[in-house]
Design a protein around this motif. Structure first.
Motif, PDB file in Angstrom:
ATOM      1  N   GLU A 203      80.510   2.093  -4.387  1.00 37.01           N
ATOM      2  CA  GLU A 203      80.349   3.260  -3.513  1.00 37.01           C
ATOM      3  C   GLU A 203      80.734   4.548  -4.234  1.00 37.01           C
ATOM      4  N   ARG A 204      81.756   4.455  -5.094  1.00 36.55           N
ATOM      5  CA  ARG A 204      82.157   5.642  -5.839  1.00 36.55           C
ATOM      6  C   ARG A 204      81.099   6.022  -6.874  1.00 36.55           C
ATOM      7  N   LEU A 205      80.548   5.029  -7.559  1.00 34.35           N
ATOM      8  CA  LEU A 205      79.465   5.296  -8.505  1.00 34.35           C
ATOM      9  C   LEU A 205      78.266   5.931  -7.802  1.00 34.35           C
ATOM     10  N   ALA A 206      78.012   5.476  -6.585  1.00 34.97           N
ATOM     11  CA  ALA A 206      76.841   5.962  -5.839  1.00 34.97           C
ATOM     12  C   ALA A 206      76.972   7.431  -5.450  1.00 34.97           C
ATOM     13  N   LEU A 207      78.170   8.005  -5.572  1.00 36.15           N
ATOM     14  CA  LEU A 207      78.352   9.423  -5.287  1.00 36.15           C
ATOM     15  C   LEU A 207      77.750  10.310  -6.378  1.00 36.15           C
ATOM     16  N   VAL A 208      77.535   9.720  -7.554  1.00 43.83           N
ATOM     17  CA  VAL A 208      77.029  10.486  -8.692  1.00 43.83           C
ATOM     18  C   VAL A 208      75.528  10.703  -8.547  1.00 43.83           C
ATOM     19  N   ASP A 209      75.078  11.876  -8.921  1.00 44.66           N
ATOM     20  CA  ASP A 209      73.648  12.184  -8.914  1.00 44.66           C
ATOM     21  C   ASP A 209      72.893  11.156  -9.747  1.00 44.66           C
ATOM     22  N   GLN A 210      71.742  10.706  -9.261  1.00 49.47           N
ATOM     23  CA  GLN A 210      70.997   9.634  -9.925  1.00 49.47           C
ATOM     24  C   GLN A 210      70.592  10.003 -11.351  1.00 49.47           C
ATOM     25  N   THR A 211      70.154  11.230 -11.548  1.00 42.46           N
ATOM     26  CA  THR A 211      69.755  11.644 -12.893  1.00 42.46           C
ATOM     27  C   THR A 211      70.942  11.621 -13.844  1.00 42.46           C
ATOM     28  N   MET A 212      72.089  12.118 -13.364  1.00 43.36           N
ATOM     29  CA  MET A 212      73.284  12.125 -14.210  1.00 43.36           C
ATOM     30  C   MET A 212      73.712  10.696 -14.547  1.00 43.36           C
TER      31      MET A 212
END
Length: 287
Positions: A203-212
Protein backbone atom coordinates in the motif's frame (compact mmCIF):
# COMPACT_ATOMS: atom_id res chain seq x y z
CA UNK A 1 -10.33 -14.60 -14.65
CA UNK A 2 -10.46 -18.21 -13.50
CA UNK A 3 -7.30 -20.27 -13.10
CA UNK A 4 -6.62 -23.88 -12.17
CA UNK A 5 -3.36 -23.61 -10.22
CA UNK A 6 -3.31 -20.02 -8.98
CA UNK A 7 -5.72 -17.47 -7.53
CA UNK A 8 -5.70 -13.96 -8.95
CA UNK A 9 -7.46 -11.15 -7.14
CA UNK A 10 -7.16 -7.42 -6.73
CA UNK A 11 -7.43 -5.36 -3.56
CA UNK A 12 -7.63 -1.75 -4.63
CA UNK A 13 -4.40 -0.98 -6.47
CA UNK A 14 -2.74 -4.24 -5.38
CA UNK A 15 -2.91 -7.50 -7.35
CA UNK A 16 -2.43 -10.67 -5.28
CA UNK A 17 -1.27 -13.84 -7.03
CA UNK A 18 -1.53 -16.99 -4.90
CA UNK A 19 0.24 -20.17 -5.97
CA UNK A 20 -2.60 -22.60 -5.35
CA UNK A 21 -1.54 -26.24 -5.28
CA UNK A 22 -1.50 -26.65 -1.50
CA UNK A 23 -1.65 -30.47 -1.54
CA UNK A 24 1.57 -30.42 -3.59
CA UNK A 25 3.10 -27.62 -1.48
CA UNK A 26 2.61 -25.37 -4.54
CA UNK A 27 5.12 -27.35 -6.58
CA UNK A 28 5.58 -25.69 -9.95
CA UNK A 29 4.07 -27.61 -12.86
CA UNK A 30 3.59 -26.38 -16.41
CA UNK A 31 0.00 -25.26 -15.71
CA UNK A 32 0.97 -23.20 -12.69
CA UNK A 33 3.92 -21.57 -14.45
CA UNK A 34 1.83 -20.70 -17.50
CA UNK A 35 -0.92 -19.23 -15.32
CA UNK A 36 1.63 -17.36 -13.19
CA UNK A 37 2.99 -15.64 -16.29
CA UNK A 38 -0.52 -14.86 -17.51
CA UNK A 39 -1.52 -13.39 -14.13
CA UNK A 40 1.57 -11.18 -14.00
CA UNK A 41 0.82 -9.90 -17.49
CA UNK A 42 -2.80 -9.29 -16.48
CA UNK A 43 -1.58 -7.17 -13.57
CA UNK A 44 0.84 -5.39 -15.89
CA UNK A 45 -1.97 -4.48 -18.30
CA UNK A 46 -4.41 -3.38 -15.58
CA UNK A 47 -4.15 0.38 -15.22
CA UNK A 48 -5.63 0.22 -11.74
CA UNK A 49 -2.91 -2.11 -10.42
CA UNK A 50 0.28 -0.50 -9.14
CA UNK A 51 1.85 -3.29 -7.04
CA UNK A 52 1.79 -7.10 -7.21
CA UNK A 53 2.08 -9.55 -4.29
CA UNK A 54 2.98 -13.21 -4.85
CA UNK A 55 2.30 -15.75 -2.10
CA UNK A 56 1.57 -19.44 -1.60
CA UNK A 57 -1.54 -21.23 -0.37
CA UNK A 58 -1.41 -23.70 2.49
CA UNK A 59 1.64 -24.61 4.55
CA UNK A 60 4.36 -23.06 2.43
CA UNK A 61 5.33 -20.74 -0.39
CA UNK A 62 6.62 -23.31 -2.89
CA UNK A 63 8.30 -26.73 -2.71
CA UNK A 64 10.11 -26.33 -6.04
CA UNK A 65 9.48 -27.84 -9.45
CA UNK A 66 7.08 -30.75 -9.70
CA UNK A 67 9.31 -33.70 -10.60
CA UNK A 68 6.27 -35.60 -11.86
CA UNK A 69 5.54 -32.89 -14.43
CA UNK A 70 8.87 -32.66 -16.23
CA UNK A 71 7.88 -34.95 -19.09
CA UNK A 72 10.61 -37.48 -18.40
CA UNK A 73 13.29 -35.06 -19.59
CA UNK A 74 15.59 -36.17 -16.76
CA UNK A 75 15.22 -39.86 -17.58
CA UNK A 76 17.47 -40.96 -20.47
CA UNK A 77 15.69 -44.32 -20.55
CA UNK A 78 12.30 -42.78 -21.26
CA UNK A 79 11.33 -44.13 -24.71
CA UNK A 80 9.48 -40.89 -25.47
CA UNK A 81 12.63 -38.90 -24.89
CA UNK A 82 14.54 -39.35 -28.16
CA UNK A 83 16.53 -36.14 -27.66
CA UNK A 84 17.02 -35.77 -23.90
CA UNK A 85 19.41 -32.81 -24.09
CA UNK A 86 17.11 -30.83 -26.37
CA UNK A 87 13.97 -31.67 -24.41
CA UNK A 88 15.74 -30.79 -21.16
CA UNK A 89 16.87 -27.45 -22.56
CA UNK A 90 13.35 -26.65 -23.78
CA UNK A 91 11.95 -27.43 -20.33
CA UNK A 92 14.58 -25.32 -18.58
CA UNK A 93 14.02 -22.42 -20.98
CA UNK A 94 10.30 -22.50 -20.20
CA UNK A 95 10.91 -22.50 -16.43
CA UNK A 96 13.58 -19.80 -16.69
CA UNK A 97 11.33 -17.59 -18.80
CA UNK A 98 8.39 -17.98 -16.42
CA UNK A 99 10.41 -17.17 -13.31
CA UNK A 100 11.95 -14.01 -14.80
CA UNK A 101 8.59 -12.47 -15.75
CA UNK A 102 8.34 -10.59 -12.43
CA UNK A 103 11.81 -9.07 -12.95
CA UNK A 104 10.74 -7.66 -16.31
CA UNK A 105 7.41 -6.28 -15.10
CA UNK A 106 7.24 -2.48 -14.94
CA UNK A 107 5.42 -2.74 -11.61
CA UNK A 108 7.04 -3.81 -8.32
CA UNK A 109 6.44 -7.39 -7.23
CA UNK A 110 6.68 -8.47 -3.58
CA UNK A 111 7.16 -12.13 -2.64
CA UNK A 112 5.43 -13.10 0.61
CA UNK A 113 7.32 -16.20 1.77
CA UNK A 114 6.19 -18.57 4.51
CA UNK A 115 6.91 -22.20 5.24
CA UNK A 116 9.14 -23.90 2.69
CA UNK A 117 10.65 -21.91 -0.17
CA UNK A 118 12.66 -24.59 -1.92
CA UNK A 119 14.50 -24.89 -5.26
CA UNK A 120 12.11 -23.44 -7.88
CA UNK A 121 10.38 -21.48 -5.11
CA UNK A 122 13.59 -19.47 -4.90
CA UNK A 123 13.48 -18.94 -8.66
CA UNK A 124 10.03 -17.39 -8.32
CA UNK A 125 10.75 -15.36 -5.16
CA UNK A 126 14.25 -14.40 -6.28
CA UNK A 127 12.98 -12.61 -9.38
CA UNK A 128 10.53 -10.53 -7.35
CA UNK A 129 11.68 -7.04 -6.44
CA UNK A 130 11.30 -7.49 -2.70
CA UNK A 131 11.06 -10.61 -0.53
CA UNK A 132 9.42 -10.46 2.89
CA UNK A 133 9.68 -13.77 4.74
CA UNK A 134 8.27 -15.29 7.88
CA UNK A 135 11.02 -15.57 10.47
CA UNK A 136 10.49 -19.35 10.58
CA UNK A 137 10.43 -19.84 6.80
CA UNK A 138 12.79 -22.50 5.43
CA UNK A 139 14.74 -21.32 2.40
CA UNK A 140 16.83 -23.91 0.61
CA UNK A 141 18.36 -25.00 -2.69
CA UNK A 142 18.66 -28.78 -2.06
CA UNK A 143 18.76 -29.65 -5.76
CA UNK A 144 22.42 -28.60 -5.93
CA UNK A 145 23.36 -31.77 -4.02
CA UNK A 146 22.39 -34.13 -6.78
CA UNK A 147 19.82 -32.66 -9.17
CA UNK A 148 21.63 -29.81 -10.91
CA UNK A 149 21.95 -26.04 -10.60
CA UNK A 150 19.86 -23.13 -9.58
CA UNK A 151 19.64 -21.06 -12.75
CA UNK A 152 18.22 -18.00 -11.00
CA UNK A 153 21.53 -16.71 -9.70
CA UNK A 154 20.55 -13.91 -7.32
CA UNK A 155 22.46 -15.20 -4.27
CA UNK A 156 25.87 -13.83 -5.38
CA UNK A 157 24.31 -10.39 -5.78
CA UNK A 158 22.46 -10.50 -2.48
CA UNK A 159 24.87 -12.18 -0.06
CA UNK A 160 28.22 -12.11 -1.88
CA UNK A 161 30.25 -14.88 -3.50
CA UNK A 162 31.40 -16.68 -0.35
CA UNK A 163 28.01 -17.18 1.29
CA UNK A 164 26.51 -17.87 -2.13
CA UNK A 165 29.00 -20.70 -2.50
CA UNK A 166 28.36 -22.06 1.00
CA UNK A 167 24.62 -22.20 0.36
CA UNK A 168 24.77 -23.31 -3.28
CA UNK A 169 27.49 -25.92 -2.79
CA UNK A 170 26.01 -27.49 0.35
CA UNK A 171 22.30 -27.01 -0.38
CA UNK A 172 21.85 -26.30 3.33
CA UNK A 173 18.61 -24.67 4.54
CA UNK A 174 18.41 -21.32 6.29
CA UNK A 175 15.57 -19.69 8.18
CA UNK A 176 13.85 -16.46 7.26
CA UNK A 177 15.81 -14.69 10.00
CA UNK A 178 19.10 -16.04 8.66
CA UNK A 179 18.10 -15.06 5.12
CA UNK A 180 17.49 -11.52 6.38
CA UNK A 181 20.94 -11.45 7.98
CA UNK A 182 22.50 -12.43 4.66
CA UNK A 183 20.40 -10.04 2.56
CA UNK A 184 18.58 -12.80 0.66
CA UNK A 185 15.27 -11.39 1.92
CA UNK A 186 14.58 -7.77 2.81
CA UNK A 187 13.13 -8.59 6.20
CA UNK A 188 11.83 -11.46 8.31
CA UNK A 189 8.78 -11.00 10.50
CA UNK A 190 6.66 -13.25 12.74
CA UNK A 191 4.52 -15.49 10.55
CA UNK A 192 1.27 -14.23 12.05
CA UNK A 193 2.26 -10.67 11.03
CA UNK A 194 3.55 -11.54 7.56
CA UNK A 195 0.51 -10.77 5.45
CA UNK A 196 -0.23 -7.50 7.25
CA UNK A 197 3.37 -6.33 6.86
CA UNK A 198 3.45 -7.21 3.16
CA UNK A 199 0.16 -5.49 2.42
CA UNK A 200 1.23 -2.41 4.38
CA UNK A 201 4.39 -2.19 2.28
CA UNK A 202 2.42 -2.77 -0.94
CA UNK A 203 0.00 0.00 0.00
CA UNK A 204 2.88 2.35 0.72
CA UNK A 205 4.53 1.57 -2.62
CA UNK A 206 1.19 2.21 -4.33
CA UNK A 207 1.30 5.82 -3.09
CA UNK A 208 4.15 6.51 -5.53
CA UNK A 209 3.34 7.89 -8.96
CA UNK A 210 3.34 5.05 -11.51
CA UNK A 211 5.83 6.72 -13.83
CA UNK A 212 8.23 7.40 -10.97
CA UNK A 213 7.92 3.85 -9.69
CA UNK A 214 8.43 2.24 -13.10
CA UNK A 215 11.42 4.34 -14.08
CA UNK A 216 13.11 3.79 -10.72
CA UNK A 217 12.53 0.02 -10.82
CA UNK A 218 13.92 -0.23 -14.33
CA UNK A 219 16.94 1.91 -13.40
CA UNK A 220 17.76 -0.36 -10.44
CA UNK A 221 17.33 -3.47 -12.58
CA UNK A 222 19.72 -2.04 -15.16
CA UNK A 223 22.45 -1.87 -12.51
CA UNK A 224 22.27 -5.64 -12.02
CA UNK A 225 21.90 -6.26 -15.74
CA UNK A 226 25.06 -4.22 -16.30
CA UNK A 227 26.70 -6.52 -13.74
CA UNK A 228 25.73 -9.47 -15.92
CA UNK A 229 22.70 -10.93 -14.17
CA UNK A 230 21.01 -11.96 -17.43
CA UNK A 231 24.15 -13.63 -18.75
CA UNK A 232 24.69 -15.38 -15.42
CA UNK A 233 21.15 -16.80 -15.48
CA UNK A 234 21.49 -17.91 -19.09
CA UNK A 235 24.85 -19.59 -18.42
CA UNK A 236 23.54 -21.41 -15.37
CA UNK A 237 20.52 -22.55 -17.36
CA UNK A 238 22.81 -24.07 -20.00
CA UNK A 239 25.11 -25.64 -17.41
CA UNK A 240 22.08 -27.24 -15.77
CA UNK A 241 21.65 -29.49 -18.81
CA UNK A 242 25.25 -30.65 -18.34
CA UNK A 243 24.67 -31.34 -14.65
CA UNK A 244 21.62 -33.43 -15.49
CA UNK A 245 23.87 -35.87 -17.36
CA UNK A 246 25.94 -36.58 -14.23
CA UNK A 247 25.82 -40.17 -12.87
CA UNK A 248 24.50 -38.94 -9.52
CA UNK A 249 21.52 -37.37 -11.31
CA UNK A 250 20.86 -40.59 -13.17
CA UNK A 251 20.98 -42.48 -9.88
CA UNK A 252 18.32 -40.14 -8.50
CA UNK A 253 16.14 -40.75 -11.57
CA UNK A 254 16.61 -44.52 -11.28
CA UNK A 255 15.66 -44.56 -7.58
CA UNK A 256 12.66 -42.32 -8.25
CA UNK A 257 11.42 -44.63 -11.01
CA UNK A 258 12.03 -47.85 -9.11
CA UNK A 259 11.20 -46.85 -5.53
CA UNK A 260 9.31 -43.57 -5.81
CA UNK A 261 10.16 -39.89 -5.43
CA UNK A 262 10.16 -39.94 -1.62
CA UNK A 263 12.78 -42.68 -1.61
CA UNK A 264 14.95 -40.73 -4.04
CA UNK A 265 14.69 -37.57 -1.94
CA UNK A 266 15.50 -39.52 1.23
CA UNK A 267 18.57 -41.01 -0.47
CA UNK A 268 19.60 -37.49 -1.46
CA UNK A 269 19.28 -36.08 2.06
CA UNK A 270 20.64 -39.01 4.11
CA UNK A 271 24.34 -38.02 4.17
CA UNK A 272 23.50 -34.44 5.13
CA UNK A 273 21.08 -35.44 7.88
CA UNK A 274 23.95 -37.38 9.46
CA UNK A 275 26.28 -34.37 9.38
CA UNK A 276 25.64 -31.25 11.51
CA UNK A 277 25.76 -27.87 9.83
CA UNK A 278 29.25 -26.49 10.60
CA UNK A 279 28.45 -22.78 10.44
CA UNK A 280 26.13 -20.16 11.79
CA UNK A 281 24.92 -17.01 10.12
CA UNK A 282 26.59 -13.76 11.27
CA UNK A 283 24.59 -12.08 14.01
CA UNK A 284 22.58 -15.20 14.80
CA UNK A 285 22.71 -17.00 18.16
CA UNK A 286 24.23 -20.45 18.38
CA UNK A 287 21.86 -23.34 17.55
Amino acid sequence: MSYEAIIYETQGSIAVITLNRPKQMNALNKTLLSEYVDALKTAEDDGNVKVVVVKGAGRGFCAGYDALDQGGSYDPNNPKNNHPFIEDKKSLDMMWGASTTAWNLTKPVIAQVHGHCVAGGNDIAGQCDIIIAADNAIIQQPQVRRLGLTFNHMYPYKCGPQWAKILLLTGDPISGVEAEQLGIVAMAVPEDELEAKVMALAERLALVDQTMMTTNKLAINRVYEAMGVNQARDTANSLDTVAHAAPIMQQFATTAIQDGLKAALAENEAPFNASPRPFKIPGMPEE
